[in-house]
Design an enzyme around this catalytic site. Structure first.
Site, PDB file in Angstrom:
ATOM      1  N   ALA A  11       0.849  -1.208   0.000  1.00  0.00           N
ATOM      2  CA  ALA A  11       0.000   0.000   0.000  1.00  0.00           C
ATOM      3  C   ALA A  11       0.873   1.242   0.000  1.00  0.00           C
ATOM      4  N   TYR A  13       3.508   4.105  -2.463  1.00  0.00           N
ATOM      5  CA  TYR A  13       3.324   5.194  -3.416  1.00  0.00           C
ATOM      6  C   TYR A  13       2.737   4.705  -4.742  1.00  0.00           C
ATOM      7  N   VAL A  91       5.075  -4.351  -3.984  1.00  0.00           N
ATOM      8  CA  VAL A  91       5.938  -4.131  -2.814  1.00  0.00           C
ATOM      9  C   VAL A  91       7.242  -3.450  -3.257  1.00  0.00           C
ATOM     10  N   THR A 133       8.676  -2.633  -9.954  1.00  0.00           N
ATOM     11  CA  THR A 133       9.719  -2.629 -10.983  1.00  0.00           C
ATOM     12  C   THR A 133      10.701  -3.760 -10.678  1.00  0.00           C
ATOM     13  N   GLU A 162       4.565   0.135 -13.645  1.00  0.00           N
ATOM     14  CA  GLU A 162       3.868   1.400 -13.448  1.00  0.00           C
ATOM     15  C   GLU A 162       4.763   2.561 -13.868  1.00  0.00           C
ATOM     16  N   LYS A 221      10.536  -1.175 -18.448  1.00  0.00           N
ATOM     17  CA  LYS A 221      10.420  -0.277 -17.290  1.00  0.00           C
ATOM     18  C   LYS A 221      11.805   0.239 -16.875  1.00  0.00           C
ATOM     19  N   ALA A 224      12.985   2.675 -19.555  1.00  0.00           N
ATOM     20  CA  ALA A 224      12.324   3.991 -19.510  1.00  0.00           C
ATOM     21  C   ALA A 224      12.965   4.862 -18.432  1.00  0.00           C
ATOM     22  N   ASN A 225      13.162   4.300 -17.252  1.00  0.00           N
ATOM     23  CA  ASN A 225      13.753   5.111 -16.183  1.00  0.00           C
ATOM     24  C   ASN A 225      15.203   5.477 -16.497  1.00  0.00           C
ATOM     25  N   SER A 270      19.191  20.777 -12.623  1.00  0.00           N
ATOM     26  CA  SER A 270      18.816  20.795 -11.214  1.00  0.00           C
ATOM     27  C   SER A 270      20.004  20.411 -10.353  1.00  0.00           C
ATOM     28  N   CYS A 277      13.238   5.751  -7.521  1.00  0.00           N
ATOM     29  CA  CYS A 277      13.341   4.857  -8.689  1.00  0.00           C
ATOM     30  C   CYS A 277      14.611   4.996  -9.522  1.00  0.00           C
ATOM     31  N   LYS A 340      11.059  16.150  -5.129  1.00  0.00           N
ATOM     32  CA  LYS A 340      10.459  17.005  -6.154  1.00  0.00           C
ATOM     33  C   LYS A 340       9.224  17.636  -5.531  1.00  0.00           C
TER      34      LYS A 340
HETATM   35  P1  NAD Z   1       6.704   1.712  -0.990  1.00  0.00           P
HETATM   36  O1  NAD Z   1       7.863   1.382  -0.137  1.00  0.00           O
HETATM   37  O2  NAD Z   1       6.048   3.049  -0.878  1.00  0.00           O
HETATM   38  O3  NAD Z   1       5.546   0.624  -0.752  1.00  0.00           O
HETATM   39  C1  NAD Z   1       5.762  -0.742  -0.684  1.00  0.00           C
HETATM   40  C2  NAD Z   1       4.888  -1.322   0.423  1.00  0.00           C
HETATM   41  O4  NAD Z   1       4.949  -2.738   0.356  1.00  0.00           O
HETATM   42  C3  NAD Z   1       5.324  -0.926   1.828  1.00  0.00           C
HETATM   43  O5  NAD Z   1       4.270  -0.244   2.499  1.00  0.00           O
HETATM   44  C4  NAD Z   1       5.647  -2.282   2.507  1.00  0.00           C
HETATM   45  O6  NAD Z   1       5.264  -2.343   3.870  1.00  0.00           O
HETATM   46  C5  NAD Z   1       4.828  -3.246   1.676  1.00  0.00           C
HETATM   47  N1  NAD Z   1       5.305  -4.625   1.733  1.00  0.00           N
HETATM   48  C6  NAD Z   1       6.575  -5.083   1.562  1.00  0.00           C
HETATM   49  N2  NAD Z   1       6.591  -6.424   1.653  1.00  0.00           N
HETATM   50  C7  NAD Z   1       5.331  -6.831   1.893  1.00  0.00           C
HETATM   51  C8  NAD Z   1       4.721  -8.094   2.077  1.00  0.00           C
HETATM   52  N3  NAD Z   1       5.435  -9.229   2.001  1.00  0.00           N
HETATM   53  N4  NAD Z   1       3.406  -8.153   2.321  1.00  0.00           N
HETATM   54  C9  NAD Z   1       2.674  -7.020   2.392  1.00  0.00           C
HETATM   55  N5  NAD Z   1       3.186  -5.783   2.213  1.00  0.00           N
HETATM   56  C10 NAD Z   1       4.499  -5.696   1.954  1.00  0.00           C
HETATM   57  O7  NAD Z   1       7.164   1.473  -2.485  1.00  0.00           O
HETATM   58  P2  NAD Z   1       6.597   2.144  -3.822  1.00  0.00           P
HETATM   59  O8  NAD Z   1       7.214   3.479  -4.031  1.00  0.00           O
HETATM   60  O9  NAD Z   1       5.106   2.021  -3.835  1.00  0.00           O
HETATM   61  O10 NAD Z   1       7.211   1.187  -4.907  1.00  0.00           O
HETATM   62  C11 NAD Z   1       6.729  -0.136  -5.104  1.00  0.00           C
HETATM   63  C12 NAD Z   1       7.297  -0.683  -6.395  1.00  0.00           C
HETATM   64  O11 NAD Z   1       6.831   0.106  -7.502  1.00  0.00           O
HETATM   65  C13 NAD Z   1       8.819  -0.661  -6.495  1.00  0.00           C
HETATM   66  O12 NAD Z   1       9.240  -1.795  -7.195  1.00  0.00           O
HETATM   67  C14 NAD Z   1       9.108   0.591  -7.311  1.00  0.00           C
HETATM   68  O13 NAD Z   1      10.315   0.489  -8.007  1.00  0.00           O
HETATM   69  C15 NAD Z   1       7.937   0.609  -8.259  1.00  0.00           C
HETATM   70  N6  NAD Z   1       7.597   1.936  -8.769  1.00  0.00           N
HETATM   71  C16 NAD Z   1       7.588   3.017  -7.948  1.00  0.00           C
HETATM   72  C17 NAD Z   1       7.224   4.265  -8.444  1.00  0.00           C
HETATM   73  C18 NAD Z   1       7.213   5.489  -7.567  1.00  0.00           C
HETATM   74  O14 NAD Z   1       7.051   6.579  -8.102  1.00  0.00           O
HETATM   75  N7  NAD Z   1       7.361   5.369  -6.256  1.00  0.00           N
HETATM   76  C19 NAD Z   1       6.818   4.391  -9.774  1.00  0.00           C
HETATM   77  C20 NAD Z   1       6.815   3.264 -10.582  1.00  0.00           C
HETATM   78  C21 NAD Z   1       7.194   2.039 -10.066  1.00  0.00           C
HETATM   79  C1  UDX Z   2      10.156   8.414 -12.048  1.00  0.00           C
HETATM   80  C2  UDX Z   2       9.656   8.224 -13.483  1.00  0.00           C
HETATM   81  O1  UDX Z   2       9.476   9.496 -14.110  1.00  0.00           O
HETATM   82  C3  UDX Z   2       8.373   7.458 -13.492  1.00  0.00           C
HETATM   83  O2  UDX Z   2       7.916   7.252 -14.814  1.00  0.00           O
HETATM   84  C4  UDX Z   2       8.612   6.155 -12.805  1.00  0.00           C
HETATM   85  O3  UDX Z   2       7.480   5.401 -12.841  1.00  0.00           O
HETATM   86  C5  UDX Z   2       9.121   6.381 -11.384  1.00  0.00           C
HETATM   87  O4  UDX Z   2      10.289   7.166 -11.417  1.00  0.00           O
HETATM   88  P1  UDX Z   2       9.544  10.023 -10.044  1.00  0.00           P
HETATM   89  O5  UDX Z   2      10.834   9.558  -9.472  1.00  0.00           O
HETATM   90  O6  UDX Z   2       8.332   9.949  -9.201  1.00  0.00           O
HETATM   91  O7  UDX Z   2       9.207   9.208 -11.360  1.00  0.00           O
HETATM   92  O8  UDX Z   2       9.692  11.544 -10.512  1.00  0.00           O
HETATM   93  P2  UDX Z   2      10.324  12.236 -11.811  1.00  0.00           P
HETATM   94  O9  UDX Z   2       9.374  13.269 -12.247  1.00  0.00           O
HETATM   95  O10 UDX Z   2      10.770  11.281 -12.821  1.00  0.00           O
HETATM   96  O11 UDX Z   2      11.597  12.991 -11.213  1.00  0.00           O
HETATM   97  C6  UDX Z   2      12.728  12.274 -10.738  1.00  0.00           C
HETATM   98  C7  UDX Z   2      13.796  13.247 -10.309  1.00  0.00           C
HETATM   99  O12 UDX Z   2      14.361  13.910 -11.431  1.00  0.00           O
HETATM  100  C8  UDX Z   2      13.289  14.343  -9.384  1.00  0.00           C
HETATM  101  O13 UDX Z   2      14.219  14.578  -8.370  1.00  0.00           O
HETATM  102  C9  UDX Z   2      13.168  15.534 -10.300  1.00  0.00           C
HETATM  103  O14 UDX Z   2      13.270  16.744  -9.615  1.00  0.00           O
HETATM  104  C10 UDX Z   2      14.356  15.306 -11.222  1.00  0.00           C
HETATM  105  N1  UDX Z   2      14.216  15.975 -12.523  1.00  0.00           N
HETATM  106  C11 UDX Z   2      13.226  15.609 -13.383  1.00  0.00           C
HETATM  107  C12 UDX Z   2      15.113  16.968 -12.881  1.00  0.00           C
HETATM  108  O15 UDX Z   2      16.013  17.303 -12.120  1.00  0.00           O
HETATM  109  N2  UDX Z   2      14.985  17.570 -14.108  1.00  0.00           N
HETATM  110  C13 UDX Z   2      14.003  17.227 -14.986  1.00  0.00           C
HETATM  111  O16 UDX Z   2      13.962  17.816 -16.082  1.00  0.00           O
HETATM  112  C14 UDX Z   2      13.087  16.220 -14.609  1.00  0.00           C
END
Ligand code: NAD
Ligand code: UDX
Length: 463
Positions: A11, A13, A91, A133, A162, A221, A224-225, A270, A277, A340
């Site tokens: 649950a 981000y 997770v 991811t 995602e 994925k 892309a990152n 920046s 990520c 950010k």
């Molecule tokens: P997060 O740490 O915010 O959330 C993960 C949650 O999973 C935590 O609350 C944790 O307690 C729970 N968890 C871990 N193990 C568990 C288990 N065995 N059973 C139940 N719950 C469990 O992480 P996030 O930022 O949501 O990222 C999750 C995944 O999505 C990662 O692989 C990340 O790379 C990917 N992702 C993140 C973003 C982003 O912007 N944060 C974007 C795209 C993809």
């Molecule tokens: C990133 C990817 O964009 C997203 O698609 C993926 O799913 C998760 O990782 P996020 O980390 O949430 O998303 O934010 P993002 O907007 O990508 O910014 C990442 C970092 O780069 C931030 O610190 C931001 O301030 C910085 N950034 C971004 C710059 O410094 N300059 C830019 O032009 C863009």
């Protein structure tokens, strides 16, 4: 089969916002988001939706609409797995901090625990969706675990990475550039893909839903990152050259961004990229390349991280140099701590590393961030293990009033691009600072002419 019940493990981000949108757009599907973190689940269930654990513009309204109707947050993981036809694994997959691959590889222990738990609990056929991811080919490890349960249950594994970015999660989820779904080429695999496509098709145009094989989806994925982060490191590399040559990085970014082959996004120089990520996923990519013996590929992508570390470090160094080579005992106010704007997430924020470098020089740091609290800032600094928790505690204070935060400061450093920073009474801030009053704008956010007119010594990135 038409999916009626979804469970999402994690649950955070990603899990929280993604499932909220699915629940909002698919009122006929029961969506249960589970987590082992009781505090987090309690916050998701807080009667006041403004207290949900993740700050994202527009999210609390969606949670208010769907929660209790077809969106549920719970710690009862087994029950939710048992009831669901489709299970998203969302997770965390952080960088390993121990053993083989330490500091590079993704730590897949939480993923494996989920797979084992699903294997143990499931009594009916399930579609398991990788939302986290993951390194390319993780699905085969998950399949190994699931196929050896002995319960006679059939599992299909899909990859559905995602692409949301924090701070814009709701708009990204409501109108994604694309949705990516990878699955097996078998008839059963294609059926599973169709089930997930049908869910997204409730609000995403069909031509934006892309289906591929599992490995392409997993690797896309990470790719892309890596490409996005590479753009930031590329423009940041040019920012240093701009500072030496009299060019202005904002002008350069605009000039190259107008080329349709390059495009204008992700060219903002920046203090360095942060977030949970970019660094983790590139390190993971580098590790994967190395394990296949592709050292040139690994070195190529690692340079994106090296450049980013340099950018953070040189920002701190420049503050020290400009403040007459000493910041010892000087109050430096940080505007922003989040990685950010529009998020309360601080993971890998550049602010942490800049603060760490300045604390090493005995600066007194005062932080103002509209969404980040003292405890989080302390946790972030303590995690680095550079100095004792007591020293971090005494070296950093946090204020909830920006004018108080800037009072008697020698310098202000802008670390996050929060919109509200532009609207402050900068004359009032200047009047209450020590002179000469410096502003180091790590986000090129403020107006140089206005600030210089007031009397500030203003320095931006790349000009
Ligand atoms: P997060 O740490 O915010 O959330 C993960 C949650 O999973 C935590 O609350 C944790 O307690 C729970 N968890 C871990 N193990 C568990 C288990 N065995 N059973 C139940 N719950 C469990 O992480 P996030 O930022 O949501 O990222 C999750 C995944 O999505 C990662 O692989 C990340 O790379 C990917 N992702 C993140 C973003 C982003 O912007 N944060 C974007 C795209 C993809
Ligand atoms: C990133 C990817 O964009 C997203 O698609 C993926 O799913 C998760 O990782 P996020 O980390 O949430 O998303 O934010 P993002 O907007 O990508 O910014 C990442 C970092 O780069 C931030 O610190 C931001 O301030 C910085 N950034 C971004 C710059 O410094 N300059 C830019 O032009 C863009």
């Amino acid at each position: 089969m038409k999916i009626k019940s979804i469970c999402c493990i994690g649950a955070g981000y990603v899990g929280g916002p993604t499932m909220s949108i699915i629940a909002q757009k698919c009122p006929g599907i029961k969506v249960t988001v589970v987590d082992v973190n009781e505090k987090r689940i309690a916050a998701w269930n807080h009667p006041d939706v403004n207290n949900i654990p993740i700050y994202e513009p527009g999210l609390s309204e969606i949670v208010a609409e769907a929660r209790g109707r077809n969106l549920f947050f719970s710690t009862e993981v087994d029950k939710a797995i048992d009831e669901a036809e489709m299970i998203f694994i969302s997770v965390n997959t952080p960088t390993k901090t121990y053993g083989v691959g330490k500091g590079m590889a993704a730590d897949l222990k939480y993923i494996e625990l989920c797979a084992r738990q699903i294997a143990r609990v499931a009594k009916t056929d399930k579609i398991v969706v990788e939302k986290s991811t993951l390194p390319v080919r993780t699905a085969s490890a998950i399949r190994d675990i699931l196929d050896n349960t002995g319960n006679g249950v059939n599992f299909q594994i899909l990859s559905n990475p995602e692409f949301l970015a924090e701070g814009t999660a709701v708009e990204d989820l409501l109108a994604p550039d694309r949705v990516l779904i990878g699955g097996d080429s078998t008839a059963e695999g294609q059926e599973a893909i169709a089930e997930l496509v049908a869910i997204y098709a409730n609000w995403v145009p069909r031509d934006k839903i892309l289906t591929t094989n599992v490995w392409s989806s997993e690797l896309s994925k990470l790719t892309a990152n890596a490409f996005l982060a590479q753009r930031v490191s590329s423009i940041n590399a040019m920012s240093e050259l701009c500072e030496k040559t009299g060019a202005d990085v904002n002008e350069v970014a605009k000039a190259i961004g107008l080329d349709s082959r390059i495009g204008s996004k992700f060219l903002k120089a920046s203090v360095g990229f942060g977030g949970s990520c970019f660094q983790k996923d590139i390190l993971n990519l580098v590790y994967i390349a190395k394990t296949y013996g592709l050292n040139e590929v690994a070195d190529y992508w690692e340079q994106v991280i090296i450049m980013n570390d340099h950018q953070k470090r040189r920002f701190a160094k420049n503050i020290i140099k400009t403040l007459y080579n000493t910041v010892s005992g000087k109050k430096i106010t940080f505007l922003g701590w989040a990685f950010k704007k529009d998020t309360n997430d601080t993971r890998e924020s550049a602010a942490i590393y800049v603060a760490d470098d300045l604390l090493a020089e005995q600066a007194e740091i005062c932080v103002y961030d509209p969404k980040v609290e003292f405890e989080q800032i302390q946790t972030d600094l303590n995690y680095l293990e550079t100095r004792s928790e007591t020293l971090n505690g005494s070296g950093v204070q946090v204020k909830t009033d920006v004018y108080e935060a800037c009072h008697n400061a020698h310098a202000i450093a802008v670390l996050t691009e929060w919109d509200e920073f532009k609207t402050y009474d900068w004359q009032k801030i200047y009047d209450n600072m020590l002179k000469p009053a410096f502003v180091f704008d790590g986000r090129n956010l403020l107006d140089k002419t206005t600030l210089e007119k007031i009397g500030f010594i203003y320095q931006a990135i790349g000009s």
